[in-house]
Design a protein around this motif. Structure first.
Motif, PDB file in Angstrom:
ATOM      1  N   LYS A   1       0.287  -1.842  10.539  1.00 41.23           N
ATOM      2  CA  LYS A   1      -0.956  -1.546   9.758  1.00 41.23           C
ATOM      3  C   LYS A   1      -1.470   0.042   8.959  1.00 41.23           C
ATOM      4  O   LYS A   1      -1.355   1.033  10.577  1.00 41.23           O
ATOM      5  CB  LYS A   1      -1.719  -2.738  10.581  1.00 41.23           C
ATOM      6  CG  LYS A   1      -1.520  -3.407  10.266  1.00 41.23           C
ATOM      7  CD  LYS A   1      -2.646  -4.479  10.392  1.00 41.23           C
ATOM      8  CE  LYS A   1      -2.327  -6.093  11.176  1.00 41.23           C
ATOM      9  NZ  LYS A   1      -3.012  -6.634  11.473  1.00 41.23           N
ATOM     10  N   GLU A   2      -2.035   0.654   8.369  1.00 37.48           N
ATOM     11  CA  GLU A   2      -2.826   1.573   8.356  1.00 37.48           C
ATOM     12  C   GLU A   2      -3.520   1.867   8.471  1.00 37.48           C
ATOM     13  O   GLU A   2      -4.523   0.694   8.221  1.00 37.48           O
ATOM     14  CB  GLU A   2      -2.669   1.907   6.689  1.00 37.48           C
ATOM     15  CG  GLU A   2      -2.818   3.405   5.865  1.00 37.48           C
ATOM     16  CD  GLU A   2      -3.658   3.992   4.795  1.00 37.48           C
ATOM     17  OE1 GLU A   2      -4.117   3.843   3.971  1.00 37.48           O
ATOM     18  OE2 GLU A   2      -2.250   2.954   3.754  1.00 37.48           O
TER      19      GLU A   2
ATOM     20  N   TYR B   1      10.724  -2.646   9.175  1.00 38.76           N
ATOM     21  CA  TYR B   1       9.804  -3.375   8.527  1.00 38.76           C
ATOM     22  C   TYR B   1       8.696  -1.928   8.519  1.00 38.76           C
ATOM     23  O   TYR B   1       8.028  -1.732   8.065  1.00 38.76           O
ATOM     24  CB  TYR B   1       9.475  -4.235   8.989  1.00 38.76           C
ATOM     25  CG  TYR B   1      10.506  -5.146   8.176  1.00 38.76           C
ATOM     26  CD1 TYR B   1      10.590  -5.377   7.150  1.00 38.76           C
ATOM     27  CD2 TYR B   1      10.958  -6.246   8.848  1.00 38.76           C
ATOM     28  CE1 TYR B   1      11.190  -6.394   6.270  1.00 38.76           C
ATOM     29  CE2 TYR B   1      11.928  -7.139   8.224  1.00 38.76           C
ATOM     30  CZ  TYR B   1      12.110  -7.451   7.440  1.00 38.76           C
ATOM     31  OH  TYR B   1      13.469  -7.930   6.795  1.00 38.76           O
ATOM     32  N   ASP B   2       7.742  -1.827   9.794  1.00 39.55           N
ATOM     33  CA  ASP B   2       7.319  -0.663  10.348  1.00 39.55           C
ATOM     34  C   ASP B   2       7.976   0.420   9.011  1.00 39.55           C
ATOM     35  O   ASP B   2       6.861   1.319   8.762  1.00 39.55           O
ATOM     36  CB  ASP B   2       6.580  -0.767  11.174  1.00 39.55           C
ATOM     37  CG  ASP B   2       5.980  -1.535  12.187  1.00 39.55           C
ATOM     38  OD1 ASP B   2       5.754  -2.719  11.425  1.00 39.55           O
ATOM     39  OD2 ASP B   2       6.025  -1.325  13.907  1.00 39.55           O
TER      40      ASP B   2
ATOM     41  N   ARG C   1       7.173  -0.234   5.561  1.00 42.09           N
ATOM     42  CA  ARG C   1       5.028   0.717   5.287  1.00 42.09           C
ATOM     43  C   ARG C   1       5.680   2.348   5.395  1.00 42.09           C
ATOM     44  O   ARG C   1       4.968   2.727   4.697  1.00 42.09           O
ATOM     45  CB  ARG C   1       5.125  -0.542   6.038  1.00 42.09           C
ATOM     46  CG  ARG C   1       3.218   0.416   6.454  1.00 42.09           C
ATOM     47  CD  ARG C   1       2.717  -0.617   5.467  1.00 42.09           C
ATOM     48  NE  ARG C   1       1.507  -0.273   5.027  1.00 42.09           N
ATOM     49  CZ  ARG C   1       0.731  -0.634   4.052  1.00 42.09           C
ATOM     50  NH1 ARG C   1       0.475  -0.646   2.958  1.00 42.09           N
ATOM     51  NH2 ARG C   1      -0.468  -0.762   3.872  1.00 42.09           N
TER      52      ARG C   1
ATOM     53  N   ASN D   1       6.564   4.252   2.232  1.00 42.43           N
ATOM     54  CA  ASN D   1       6.203   3.222   1.152  1.00 42.43           C
ATOM     55  C   ASN D   1       4.647   3.810   1.089  1.00 42.43           C
ATOM     56  O   ASN D   1       4.269   4.928  -0.132  1.00 42.43           O
ATOM     57  CB  ASN D   1       5.839   1.988   1.320  1.00 42.43           C
ATOM     58  CG  ASN D   1       5.055   1.829  -0.333  1.00 42.43           C
ATOM     59  OD1 ASN D   1       5.420   1.784  -1.107  1.00 42.43           O
ATOM     60  ND2 ASN D   1       3.551   0.681   0.068  1.00 42.43           N
TER      61      ASN D   1
END
Length: 222
Positions: A179-180, A209-210, A213, A216
């Motif tokens: 998470k950011e 997947y991290d 993220r 992105n």
């Protein structure tokens, strides 16, 4: 008196104090330039300072000082807890199986050459037994100065130890992972360390997947 001599003197006084000797007034074990954040405003001069650091006991057992590696103006900075055994032996990052895995994650998923990111650690020397908070605090001003000089758009913290120290939060890594977050007004994403993934290969999918993220977030920041 040179900075190196001052650091050695402070270390020896601290060692004597730990053996039972007392002094008339308490010692400030950090030199004034570090305590007051008057470190060099040049990444290469800072590297020279760190390579001659004797502020903690890790300086006695290290083989090499692992200051940092990569583009000093990188958009993304990776921070791990400490150098691996292979990195300490060879004197550079991305050494050994964990280093090779991290390099593949960066180059194959982020599509960035490992030379184009910046990587460093909470402590710049490998611990002989286990890393403790005092070791990290001795290096903390160096790390903060590195962040200030590199000015990354995104930080990736690798592993639970790194996240826990940066945010002073224990047992919350699993909730924050992927998470950011914000660290000193810089975007930060925690993910697994390569060492952890080697021991727990079932987590590689989550790490993938991290990294997507992270890719992105980095693309949106450009």
């Amino acid at each position: 008196m040179t900075k190196l001599v001052k650091q050695k003197l402070l270390y020896n006084l601290h060692l004597q104090k730990s053996m039972g000797y007392s002094f008339h007034k308490s010692l400030d074990l950090l030199p004034p330039d570090i305590k007051n954040m008057k470190l060099p405003d040049n990444i290469f001069a800072l590297k020279s300072n760190v390579e001659n650091c004797y502020l903690c006991e890790l300086s006695k057992t290290r083989k090499n000082v692992l200051f940092g590696m990569g583009n000093p103006k990188a958009d993304i900075m990776f921070i791990s807890d400490e150098p691996s055994n292979s990195e300490d032996d060879l004197g550079f990052f991305y050494a050994g199986k964990s280093g090779e895995l991290l390099a593949k994650m960066i180059e194959n998923v982020l599509n960035i050459k490992k030379e184009d990111v910046y990587i460093t650690t909470l402590v710049k020397c490998k611990s002989s037994n286990s890393l403790n908070k005092s070791h990290i605090e001795s290096c903390n001003e160096y790390l903060l100065k590195q962040i200030e000089l590199v000015k990354p758009k995104l930080i990736v913290s690798l592993g639970e130890n790194t996240y826990s120290y940066l945010f002073n939060e224990k047992d919350k890594f699993s909730q924050a992972r992927g998470k950011e977050c914000l660290y000193r007004n810089i975007k930060l994403v925690p993910t697994f360390s390569a060492n952890y993934l080697l021991r727990n290969p079932s987590s590689k999918k989550d790490a993938y997947y991290d990294m997507l993220r992270i890719k992105n977030i980095l693309e949106l920041s450009n």
